[in-house]
Design an enzyme around this catalytic site. Structure first.
Site, short mmCIF file in Angstrom:
data_model
loop_
_atom_site.label_atom_id
_atom_site.label_comp_id
_atom_site.label_asym_id
_atom_site.label_seq_id
_atom_site.Cartn_x
_atom_site.Cartn_y
_atom_site.Cartn_z
NE ARG A 165 -3.92 -2.12 0.41
CZ ARG A 165 -3.80 -3.41 0.09
NH1 ARG A 165 -2.73 -3.85 -0.54
NH2 ARG A 165 -4.77 -4.25 0.38
CB SER A 239 -8.59 -1.40 4.53
OG SER A 239 -9.10 -2.60 4.02
CD GLU A 336 -5.40 0.63 2.50
OE1 GLU A 336 -5.29 -0.40 3.20
OE2 GLU A 336 -6.11 0.69 1.49
C1 FAD Z 1 -15.45 -0.10 -0.45
C2 FAD Z 1 -13.98 0.12 -0.74
C3 FAD Z 1 -13.16 -0.97 -0.97
C4 FAD Z 1 -11.80 -0.79 -1.23
N1 FAD Z 1 -11.02 -1.88 -1.47
C5 FAD Z 1 -9.70 -1.74 -1.72
C6 FAD Z 1 -8.87 -2.87 -1.96
O1 FAD Z 1 -9.32 -4.00 -1.99
N2 FAD Z 1 -7.55 -2.66 -2.19
C7 FAD Z 1 -7.00 -1.41 -2.22
O2 FAD Z 1 -5.80 -1.30 -2.44
N3 FAD Z 1 -7.76 -0.31 -2.00
C8 FAD Z 1 -9.09 -0.44 -1.75
N4 FAD Z 1 -9.87 0.66 -1.52
C9 FAD Z 1 -9.25 1.99 -1.54
C10 FAD Z 1 -9.38 2.71 -2.92
O3 FAD Z 1 -10.33 2.09 -3.72
C11 FAD Z 1 -8.06 2.73 -3.69
O4 FAD Z 1 -7.04 3.31 -2.91
C12 FAD Z 1 -8.17 3.49 -5.00
O5 FAD Z 1 -7.00 3.33 -5.75
C13 FAD Z 1 -8.44 4.99 -4.78
O6 FAD Z 1 -8.80 5.54 -6.03
P1 FAD Z 1 -9.47 6.97 -6.14
O7 FAD Z 1 -9.49 7.33 -7.57
O8 FAD Z 1 -10.77 6.97 -5.44
O9 FAD Z 1 -8.40 7.86 -5.37
P2 FAD Z 1 -8.63 9.18 -4.51
O10 FAD Z 1 -9.26 8.83 -3.20
O11 FAD Z 1 -9.31 10.21 -5.32
O12 FAD Z 1 -7.12 9.61 -4.26
C14 FAD Z 1 -6.28 8.86 -3.44
C15 FAD Z 1 -4.88 9.53 -3.43
O13 FAD Z 1 -4.30 9.42 -4.71
C16 FAD Z 1 -4.03 10.71 -5.26
N5 FAD Z 1 -4.37 10.62 -6.69
C17 FAD Z 1 -5.54 10.26 -7.23
N6 FAD Z 1 -5.47 10.29 -8.57
C18 FAD Z 1 -4.21 10.68 -8.88
C19 FAD Z 1 -3.52 10.92 -10.10
N7 FAD Z 1 -4.10 10.77 -11.30
N8 FAD Z 1 -2.23 11.34 -10.04
C20 FAD Z 1 -1.61 11.51 -8.84
N9 FAD Z 1 -2.21 11.33 -7.66
C21 FAD Z 1 -3.49 10.90 -7.68
C22 FAD Z 1 -4.91 11.66 -4.50
O14 FAD Z 1 -4.35 12.97 -4.49
C23 FAD Z 1 -4.95 11.02 -3.12
O15 FAD Z 1 -3.79 11.36 -2.41
C24 FAD Z 1 -11.25 0.52 -1.27
C25 FAD Z 1 -12.08 1.63 -1.05
C26 FAD Z 1 -13.44 1.43 -0.80
C27 FAD Z 1 -14.33 2.62 -0.59
#
Ligand code: FAD
Length: 341
Positions: A165, A239, A336
């Site tokens: 992570r 998580s 995380e």
């Molecule tokens: C129900 C649920 C289940 C989940 N299950 C998992 C799982 O199984 N495994 C797992 O690893 N994660 C899981 N997650 C966490 C999440 O889905 C991941 O971390 C995902 O990659 C976040 O994507 P996002 O576009 O929503 O990021 P955001 O929440 O929008 O951003 C997260 C971070 O990344 C940065 N960021 C976003 N896009 C970019 C970009 N293009 N360039 C540079 N920085 C960027 C943001 O500034 C922020 O710091 C889960 C979340 C939920 C709600």
């Protein structure tokens, strides 16, 4: 032309449904939009915050920056051989669209990451992982726009410094780059990863001995649906804490006191991973509500907002959980989720 709005409420743009305001906000649909936004922010001396699906952020207060909601979409095949296929996905594409693209073609490598919410561009930031697979296992490279210089840089796998992570984008380059696209390499003769306990159980239940990629993806979907709250129904960010990794000697001490402790091997030599959800359960905080905030009753690792919780209430709960775990086990559990200060 790029539209920049002022004082935008971000509650519909983050899955914890925290209501904070972005001083400035724009939806980015192309690299041209991004270049325009970059120049606009630079002229005003404003910093930029990149937002994907908002499924891994906790906004702790109003954001003084220009928030760029990434919607640069598209997936394409860039190379194919008899054994492998290389896909390039743009960063604002939904992660699930990329995984589906591969599953439809029977190309393996990402099926265990099926149904992880969020965008492609956020996946490398925390090296998303699920059911024994991490993004790094299929990752080749990414293109990123430098928000300091306006130049585009290519990062190979090594430069991303992927770990559990974790990546360089959470440390040295935190907030520095807007990831534009990623390239992954998939296998046409995939060896499926089935060793995770829940997967084995479901395969047995359904009488499947040698699943196809699509069948495995469907099983992953079923497991996730049964365990994880859907953010559309109950606000959460997946998580909330990472599983702590402790030295073997520290682990032995804890195991002496708590022989029933759950654990699994870490990728780091000499370390043992302890499920943070188990630790939270042991301190009696699973399902225990404090106002609108709780660690989810079916999965203690997930912090949920039953409605209207403020960032402050959530942060207080995070500290409450950390303190309780530390007092009982002398282990510090780290979030995380990205806490945006
Ligand atoms: C129900 C649920 C289940 C989940 N299950 C998992 C799982 O199984 N495994 C797992 O690893 N994660 C899981 N997650 C966490 C999440 O889905 C991941 O971390 C995902 O990659 C976040 O994507 P996002 O576009 O929503 O990021 P955001 O929440 O929008 O951003 C997260 C971070 O990344 C940065 N960021 C976003 N896009 C970019 C970009 N293009 N360039 C540079 N920085 C960027 C943001 O500034 C922020 O710091 C889960 C979340 C939920 C709600």
């Amino acid at each position: 032309m790029l539209k920049i709005k002022k004082q935008v409420d971000l509650s519909r743009y983050n899955t914890l449904k925290i209501s904070v305001k972005a001083a400035y906000f724009a939806i980015i649909k192309s690299e041209t939009d991004l270049a325009e936004a970059y120049i606009w922010a630079k002229d005003k001396g404003l910093s930029v915050f990149v937002l994907g699906g908002g499924s891994n952020v906790l906004f702790s207060h109003n954001i003084k920056a220009l928030v760029l909601k990434n919607e640069i979409k598209g997936v394409s095949v860039i190379k194919e051989t008899a054994a492998s296929a290389w896909l390039e996905a743009r960063s604002g594409e939904a992660w699930s669209t990329l995984v589906n693209f591969a599953i439809e073609r029977n190309w393996g490598g990402m099926e265990n990451l099926y149904y992880v919410p969020g965008t492609v561009g956020a996946a490398p930031v925390q090296n998303i992982g699920a059911y024994g697979v991490e993004l790094k296992d299929v990752f080749v490279s990414l293109r990123a726009f430098d928000l300091q210089t306006g130049k585009v840089k290519i990062f190979n796998k090594e430069e991303c410094k992927f770990a559990y992570r974790d990546s360089v984008f959470k440390h040295k380059y935190k907030g520095r780059y807007f990831i534009l696209s990623i390239t992954v390499k998939l296998s046409k003769q995939a060896k499926l990863k089935l060793d995770y306990g829940d997967i084995k159980l479901k395969l047995k239940e359904q009488g499947i001995k040698k699943p196809k990629i699509r069948q495995l993806a469907e099983i992953i979907r079923q497991i996730r649906d049964s365990k994880l709250p859907n953010p559309a129904e109950l606000a959460n960010a997946g998580s909330f804490f990472k599983n702590p990794e402790v030295s073997l000697s520290a682990f032995k001490k804890i195991q002496g006191r708590f022989p029933e402790i759950k654990f699994f091997p870490s990728a780091k030599a000499g370390k043992i991973k302890i499920p943070a959800g188990w630790l939270i359960e042991q301190v009696g905080l699973k399902g225990k509500r404090f106002g609108s905030v709780a660690m989810y009753e079916k999965q203690a690792l997930i912090l949920v907002n039953y409605g209207g919780a403020s960032a402050k209430q959530i942060l207080t709960h995070v500290q409450r959980v950390q303190k309780a775990v530390e007092q009982k086990f002398a282990i510090k559990i780290e979030p995380e989720v990205n806490i945006i200060k």
